[in-house]
Design a protein around this motif. Structure first.
Motif, PDB file in Angstrom:
ATOM      1  N   LYS A 104       2.715  21.155  19.479  1.00  0.00           N
ATOM      2  CA  LYS A 104       1.650  20.347  19.193  1.00  0.00           C
ATOM      3  C   LYS A 104       2.033  19.092  18.440  1.00  0.00           C
ATOM      4  O   LYS A 104       1.537  17.788  18.891  1.00  0.00           O
ATOM      5  CB  LYS A 104       0.516  20.803  18.168  1.00  0.00           C
ATOM      6  CG  LYS A 104      -0.204  22.003  18.989  1.00  0.00           C
ATOM      7  CD  LYS A 104      -0.946  21.532  20.304  1.00  0.00           C
ATOM      8  CE  LYS A 104      -1.529  22.915  21.208  1.00  0.00           C
ATOM      9  NZ  LYS A 104      -1.329  22.647  22.543  1.00  0.00           N
ATOM     10  N   ASP A 105       2.905  19.053  17.553  1.00  0.00           N
ATOM     11  CA  ASP A 105       3.299  17.689  16.648  1.00  0.00           C
ATOM     12  C   ASP A 105       4.250  17.260  17.231  1.00  0.00           C
ATOM     13  O   ASP A 105       5.437  17.510  16.426  1.00  0.00           O
ATOM     14  CB  ASP A 105       3.272  18.141  15.240  1.00  0.00           C
ATOM     15  CG  ASP A 105       3.248  16.853  14.449  1.00  0.00           C
ATOM     16  OD1 ASP A 105       3.436  15.793  14.926  1.00  0.00           O
ATOM     17  OD2 ASP A 105       3.161  17.037  13.200  1.00  0.00           O
ATOM     18  N   ILE A 106       4.555  16.586  18.181  1.00  0.00           N
ATOM     19  CA  ILE A 106       5.694  15.944  18.833  1.00  0.00           C
ATOM     20  C   ILE A 106       5.933  14.730  18.927  1.00  0.00           C
ATOM     21  O   ILE A 106       5.087  13.805  18.931  1.00  0.00           O
ATOM     22  CB  ILE A 106       5.577  16.344  20.513  1.00  0.00           C
ATOM     23  CG1 ILE A 106       5.512  17.741  20.603  1.00  0.00           C
ATOM     24  CG2 ILE A 106       7.025  15.963  21.139  1.00  0.00           C
ATOM     25  CD1 ILE A 106       5.011  18.476  22.011  1.00  0.00           C
ATOM     26  N   ASN A 107       7.073  14.125  18.170  1.00  0.00           N
ATOM     27  CA  ASN A 107       7.127  12.770  17.966  1.00  0.00           C
ATOM     28  C   ASN A 107       8.656  12.175  18.637  1.00  0.00           C
ATOM     29  O   ASN A 107       9.637  12.938  18.426  1.00  0.00           O
ATOM     30  CB  ASN A 107       7.264  12.581  16.252  1.00  0.00           C
ATOM     31  CG  ASN A 107       6.212  12.988  15.851  1.00  0.00           C
ATOM     32  OD1 ASN A 107       5.375  12.310  15.451  1.00  0.00           O
ATOM     33  ND2 ASN A 107       6.114  14.288  15.530  1.00  0.00           N
ATOM     34  N   VAL A 108       8.678  10.989  19.085  1.00  0.00           N
ATOM     35  CA  VAL A 108       9.810  10.558  19.695  1.00  0.00           C
ATOM     36  C   VAL A 108      10.065   9.162  18.805  1.00  0.00           C
ATOM     37  O   VAL A 108       9.393   8.433  18.746  1.00  0.00           O
ATOM     38  CB  VAL A 108       9.561  10.320  21.250  1.00  0.00           C
ATOM     39  CG1 VAL A 108      10.757   9.279  21.866  1.00  0.00           C
ATOM     40  CG2 VAL A 108       9.248  11.559  21.739  1.00  0.00           C
ATOM     41  N   LEU A 109      11.512   8.744  18.671  1.00  0.00           N
ATOM     42  CA  LEU A 109      11.912   7.769  18.314  1.00  0.00           C
ATOM     43  C   LEU A 109      11.838   6.565  19.369  1.00  0.00           C
ATOM     44  O   LEU A 109      12.530   6.660  20.347  1.00  0.00           O
ATOM     45  CB  LEU A 109      13.288   7.836  17.801  1.00  0.00           C
ATOM     46  CG  LEU A 109      14.171   6.727  17.170  1.00  0.00           C
ATOM     47  CD1 LEU A 109      13.189   6.186  15.933  1.00  0.00           C
ATOM     48  CD2 LEU A 109      15.570   6.815  16.771  1.00  0.00           C
ATOM     49  N   LYS A 110      11.205   5.466  18.910  1.00  0.00           N
ATOM     50  CA  LYS A 110      11.120   4.548  19.823  1.00  0.00           C
ATOM     51  C   LYS A 110      12.402   3.602  19.943  1.00  0.00           C
ATOM     52  O   LYS A 110      13.027   3.192  18.954  1.00  0.00           O
ATOM     53  CB  LYS A 110      10.130   3.573  19.565  1.00  0.00           C
ATOM     54  CG  LYS A 110       9.787   2.463  20.216  1.00  0.00           C
ATOM     55  CD  LYS A 110       8.642   1.405  19.706  1.00  0.00           C
ATOM     56  CE  LYS A 110       8.494   0.191  20.456  1.00  0.00           C
ATOM     57  NZ  LYS A 110       7.299  -0.591  20.294  1.00  0.00           N
ATOM     58  N   GLY A 111      12.981   3.505  21.274  1.00  0.00           N
ATOM     59  CA  GLY A 111      14.180   2.715  21.479  1.00  0.00           C
ATOM     60  C   GLY A 111      15.317   3.500  21.162  1.00  0.00           C
ATOM     61  O   GLY A 111      16.695   3.277  21.561  1.00  0.00           O
ATOM     62  N   GLY A 112      15.217   4.949  20.805  1.00  0.00           N
ATOM     63  CA  GLY A 112      16.169   5.750  20.824  1.00  0.00           C
ATOM     64  C   GLY A 112      17.310   5.576  19.824  1.00  0.00           C
ATOM     65  O   GLY A 112      17.310   4.763  18.864  1.00  0.00           O
TER      66      GLY A 112
END
Length: 121
Positions: A104-112
């Motif tokens: 449920k709590d999924i986060n991605v770094l913008k730009g990697g």
């Protein structure tokens, strides 16, 4: 010609649909937002092992997107997951898989990783 116009419109509609559906389960975070929470989360680098060895965010574990399905047992559903790859596309694919598997709590770094200015190993 008519077919081509219909095809282009269909592709645009599909892309817009996927974008909004993805926003329902995936949070794309700026570097500052990512830094605020990744130490309390499961920090996962979804790049391939040779990329990980050349440098990664301090504290990250390497679970390549290509191995994600087989290694889901290593991730807890009750803790936030912070993902990153080189630019963001593989992390988004990994997030889609995790969402399908009930995370449920999924986060991605913008730009990697290529945009990361924080501590690395």
């Amino acid at each position: 010609m008519e077919f081509l116009v219909v095809l282009i419109v269909a592709l645009v509609v599909f892309g817009v649909f996927r974008y909004f559906r993805q926003r329902m389960y995936l949070k794309t975070l700026t570097e500052d937002q990512f830094k605020e929470g990744y130490r309390k989360a499961q920090l996962i680098d979804v790049r391939e092992p040779q990329e990980f060895k050349r440098g990664h965010i301090l504290g990250a574990r390497n679970i390549p997107v290509t191995q994600m399905k087989q290694r889901l047992i290593e991730l807890r559903k009750d803790k936030p997951v912070y993902l990153y790859c080189q630019s963001g596309s593989r992390a988004a694919r990994a997030a889609q898989l995790l969402n399908k598997k009930g995370y449920k709590d999924i986060n991605v770094l913008k730009g990697g990783f290529k945009k990361w200015t924080g501590k690395i190993k």
